[in-house]
Design an enzyme around this catalytic site. Structure first.
Site, PDB file in Angstrom:
ATOM      1  N   HIS A  88      36.771  40.993 -18.924  1.00  0.00           N
ATOM      2  CA  HIS A  88      35.995  42.238 -18.783  1.00  0.00           C
ATOM      3  C   HIS A  88      34.550  42.024 -19.255  1.00  0.00           C
ATOM      4  CE1 HIS A  88      35.187  46.551 -18.946  1.00  0.00           C
ATOM      5  NE2 HIS A  88      34.918  46.477 -20.238  1.00  0.00           N
ATOM      6  N   VAL A  89      34.395  41.429 -20.430  1.00  0.00           N
ATOM      7  CA  VAL A  89      33.050  41.228 -20.985  1.00  0.00           C
ATOM      8  C   VAL A  89      32.287  40.189 -20.151  1.00  0.00           C
ATOM      9  CG1 VAL A  89      31.741  40.484 -23.022  1.00  0.00           C
ATOM     10  CG2 VAL A  89      33.774  41.908 -23.307  1.00  0.00           C
TER      11      VAL A  89
END
Ligand code: HEM
Length: 222
Positions: A182-183
């Protein structure tokens, strides 16, 4: 002549990119509380997971305090994520174009955006992350409660706790991996971080990555 943005009143300079609202202030606060909880949970969880990582308990004021606050941070994360879930579940429903987008993952990675279908507010990758996070958080809270002897010892037996320890550790490893994805994706797609820090993206970003969403926004506001 000086031009001003109709909504914010900020001065607009010729050539400034058009800005599009993506998240409200409340949604961003909700998101960053969730993010902070997950980081604290990962650190405190790893500290309790293996003696090699026990030194991490120093961050929380010792082993006993770490063991005490870890489940409570989990409870905060659960409710905080529930807020995100209620906000975003509808935008994460699977659409026909998501299958096509996913089938062309090689083009996504190679940056051949022109070969991808137009997608709504979230693409298939973001949707997969969303549903994975939702499922894993339910698994983590349920297995966590089974192990939370301080309050629930009377309701569980040792065999259930043994299974819960395994399930909890496995789900924690997977959610940390999903979080890294996600990051990484948020950093990799330039201009995305601003969505969650300032609440806005550029019109160019929206056109390039979420054209269907942008078109819907424009038709709603015109
Ligand atoms: C430091 C860590 C994090 C960073 C830098 C980060 C960054 C971002 C960014 C930039 C967006 C906006 C994406 C877009 O609008 O296209 C976003 C959305 C989102 N983030 Fe995070 N995030 C972090 C941690 C987390 C955590 C821990 C969770 C949940 C456990 C989470 C859940 C979400 C959700 C649900 C969305 C909305 C997107 C969707 O519904 O698919 N984030 N994040």
């Amino acid at each position: 002549m000086t031009a001003y943005d109709v909504e914010s009143g900020d001065q607009v300079h010729p050539g400034d990119p058009v800005k599009v609202d993506r998240y409200t202030g409340v949604a961003r606060i909700n998101h960053w509380i969730t993010a902070a909880c997950l980081i604290l949970l990962a650190l405190s969880g790893l500290a309790l997971f293996h003696p090699w990582l026990f030194f991490l308990t120093d961050l929380f004021g010792g082993g006993q305090i770490t063991g005490m606050i870890h489940p409570w941070i989990g409870v905060v994360l659960f409710f905080s994520f529930l807020g995100l879930f209620i906000r975003f579940w509808r935008a994460n429903l699977w659409k026909r174009e998501d299958g096509t987008w996913l089938a062309r993952l090689q083009d996504v990675i190679a940056g051949h955006e022109e070969r991808l279908p137009e997608v709504g507010k979230y693409n298939a990758g973001q949707k997969a992350v969303f549903w994975l996070m939702s499922t894993l958080i339910i698994v983590l809270i349920c297995s966590g409660l089974v192990m939370w002897d301080q309050y629930f010892a009377a309701y569980t037996v040792i065999e259930q706790k043994r299974i819960a320890v395994l399930v909890h550790a496995a789900a924690a490893v997977v959610i940390i991996c999903v979080w890294i994805v996600h990051v990484y994706a948020a950093i990799w797609v330039r201009g995305t971080i601003g969505a969650m820090t300032r609440g806005q993206v550029t019109g160019g970003w929206a056109w390039r990555h979420h054209r269907k969403w942008l078109k819907e926004l424009v038709s709603r506001n015109s």
